[in-house]
Design a protein around this motif. Structure first.
Motif, mmCIF file in Angstrom:
data_model
loop_
_atom_site.group_PDB
_atom_site.id
_atom_site.type_symbol
_atom_site.label_atom_id
_atom_site.label_comp_id
_atom_site.label_asym_id
_atom_site.label_seq_id
_atom_site.Cartn_x
_atom_site.Cartn_y
_atom_site.Cartn_z
ATOM 1 N N ALA A 1 -23.639 23.125 11.005
ATOM 2 C CA ALA A 1 -23.762 22.323 12.229
ATOM 3 C C ALA A 1 -23.274 20.909 11.920
ATOM 4 O O ALA A 1 -23.720 20.295 10.949
ATOM 5 N N VAL B 1 -31.201 17.324 15.631
ATOM 6 C CA VAL B 1 -30.188 18.224 15.051
ATOM 7 C C VAL B 1 -30.853 19.508 14.545
ATOM 8 O O VAL B 1 -30.395 20.615 14.839
ATOM 9 N N ASN C 1 -27.096 19.429 7.864
ATOM 10 C CA ASN C 1 -27.048 18.264 6.965
ATOM 11 C C ASN C 1 -28.312 17.432 7.086
ATOM 12 O O ASN C 1 -28.744 17.106 8.188
ATOM 13 N N ILE C 2 -28.874 17.075 5.937
ATOM 14 C CA ILE C 2 -30.100 16.274 5.921
ATOM 15 C C ILE C 2 -29.834 14.973 5.178
ATOM 16 O O ILE C 2 -29.428 14.979 4.016
ATOM 17 N N GLY D 1 -13.451 22.063 2.715
ATOM 18 C CA GLY D 1 -12.180 21.402 3.035
ATOM 19 C C GLY D 1 -10.954 22.191 2.629
ATOM 20 O O GLY D 1 -9.919 21.609 2.289
ATOM 21 N N GLU E 1 -7.692 23.996 3.196
ATOM 22 C CA GLU E 1 -6.691 23.898 4.271
ATOM 23 C C GLU E 1 -5.473 24.774 4.039
ATOM 24 O O GLU E 1 -4.801 25.164 4.988
ATOM 25 N N GLY F 1 -13.344 25.491 5.858
ATOM 26 C CA GLY F 1 -12.216 24.576 6.015
ATOM 27 C C GLY F 1 -11.324 24.936 7.173
ATOM 28 O O GLY F 1 -11.483 25.987 7.795
ATOM 29 N N TYR F 2 -10.381 24.018 7.436
ATOM 30 C CA TYR F 2 -9.486 24.177 8.579
ATOM 31 C C TYR F 2 -8.669 25.460 8.483
ATOM 32 O O TYR F 2 -8.228 25.978 9.502
ATOM 33 N N PRO G 1 -14.390 22.609 12.920
ATOM 34 C CA PRO G 1 -15.682 22.684 13.630
ATOM 35 C C PRO G 1 -15.392 22.766 15.132
ATOM 36 O O PRO G 1 -14.529 22.044 15.623
#
Ligand code: C2E
Ligand code: MG
Ligand code: MG
Ligand code: MG
Length: 279
Positions: free
Chosen positions: A60, A94, A118-119, A238, A240, A258-259, A264
């Motif tokens: 997320a 979140v 993510n925290i 990440g 790509e 990753g892309y 996202p």
């Protein structure tokens, strides 16, 4: 000393400083209202098992859609929200929203996947952090095994004993814990042994120039070897390019994000990916 720089230099400095202060104050004001005005949305990015080609989780990622400024990226407002403490209500929102959405997808009939959230260290260090996480699970009805918390090495800067205690409690409830941006902080090796984490996320900065950059290639391979002996799962962030992907396949890094697979995306687009994943 100011005299040395002359009048203009001094004024220039002051104007710049005021600008930043005002910008910050304005942004802080806006952030205060963003939750109730429903300006936050979560985007989701797939985490993929490259041996099977199937998604086995998602992360997320917070997006702020300001009515006048448009889309503001987390890199721009999370540091400020951490400074002001606003990350605490934002982070709680979140958690609740990510759990709610994951449960809704499960109830819609999609195969259950893990949701990574993510925290921020500030959030984690709150005395009632564990309770906030458990509340989000209970309120949504999501099973703890489908929630993964992404922490960073920065969490180890203060109150290490309390951090370990909280991580143990969360693990005992069945949650997964991953170390985000692994290798970019400090003290990582000693804490890896002490922290009951389940996964390392190889930071994008090491993935970017593989396989060409021999140093990065060596770092990624070293992380893989270490994870294997410490029995930790690994995910590369990440990714790509095809060249990065085949390097990671060669060294048996099974999971990627990753892309190359997907950026996202908002919930409706993510649902299309969930449908594809069922085939
Ligand atoms: P992160 O947790 O390391 O998230 C990965 C970042 O890399 C995301 O940026 C994602 O969009 C981006 N990314 C993913 N795949 C690729 C790729 O193939 N290439 C490139 N160039 N980038 C890729 P994003 O969404 O802008 O988030 C930035 C950071 O903001 C996150 O880094 C995380 O530290 C923080 N963040 C995001 N959402 C939250 C949140 O809900 N709470 C907290 N505390 N922090 C958050
Ligand atoms: Mg992350
Ligand atoms: Mg990361
Ligand atoms: Mg990060």
């Amino acid at each position: 000393r100011a005299k040395e720089y002359g009048k203009n230099g001094c004024q220039f400095y002051r104007a710049e400083m005021n600008d930043t202060v005002i910008q910050k104050l304005v942004m802080e004001e806006w952030l205060n209202k963003a939750i109730e005005l429903e300006e936050f949305v979560l985007y989701y990015q797939p985490q993929v098992d490259i041996f099977t080609g199937k998604m086995n989780g998602m992360e997320a990622l917070l997006r702020w859609k300001h009515p006048r400024l448009g889309f503001i990226s987390p890199g721009e407002f999370i540091p400020l929200a951490e400074e002001t403490g606003q990350i605490i209500p934002i982070g709680e929102w979140v958690l609740r929203e990510a759990c709610r959405q994951n449960k809704a997808w499960q109830e819609a009939g999609y195969a259950p996947l893990k949701m990574a959230v993510n925290i921020s260290p500030i959030q984690f260090h709150q005395h009632n952090f564990v309770q906030i996480v458990l509340n989000a699970l209970e309120e949504s009805g999501l099973d703890a095994q489908y929630l993964e918390l992404e922490i960073t090495e920065g969490i180890a800067m203060y109150h290490v004993d309390q951090v370990i205690e909280k991580l143990r409690t969360l693990r005992a409830h069945g949650l997964h814990i991953s170390m985000d941006d692994f290798g970019t902080g400090f003290s990582s090796l000693s804490y890896l042994k002490k922290f009951p984490i389940t996964k390392l996320k190889i930071a994008q900065q090491f993935v970017r120039d593989i396989p060409e950059d021999p140093d990065d290639a060596a770092i990624v391979q070293a992380i893989m070897a270490m994870a294997l002996s410490l029995k930790l799962n690994v995910i590369a962030e990440g990714v790509e390019t095809d060249a990065q992907l085949s390097f990671l396949l060669d060294i048996k890094c099974r999971e990627i994000q990753g892309y190359i697979f997907s950026r996202p995306v908002p919930p409706s687009d993510f649902e299309a990916l969930l449908k594809q994943n069922e085939d």
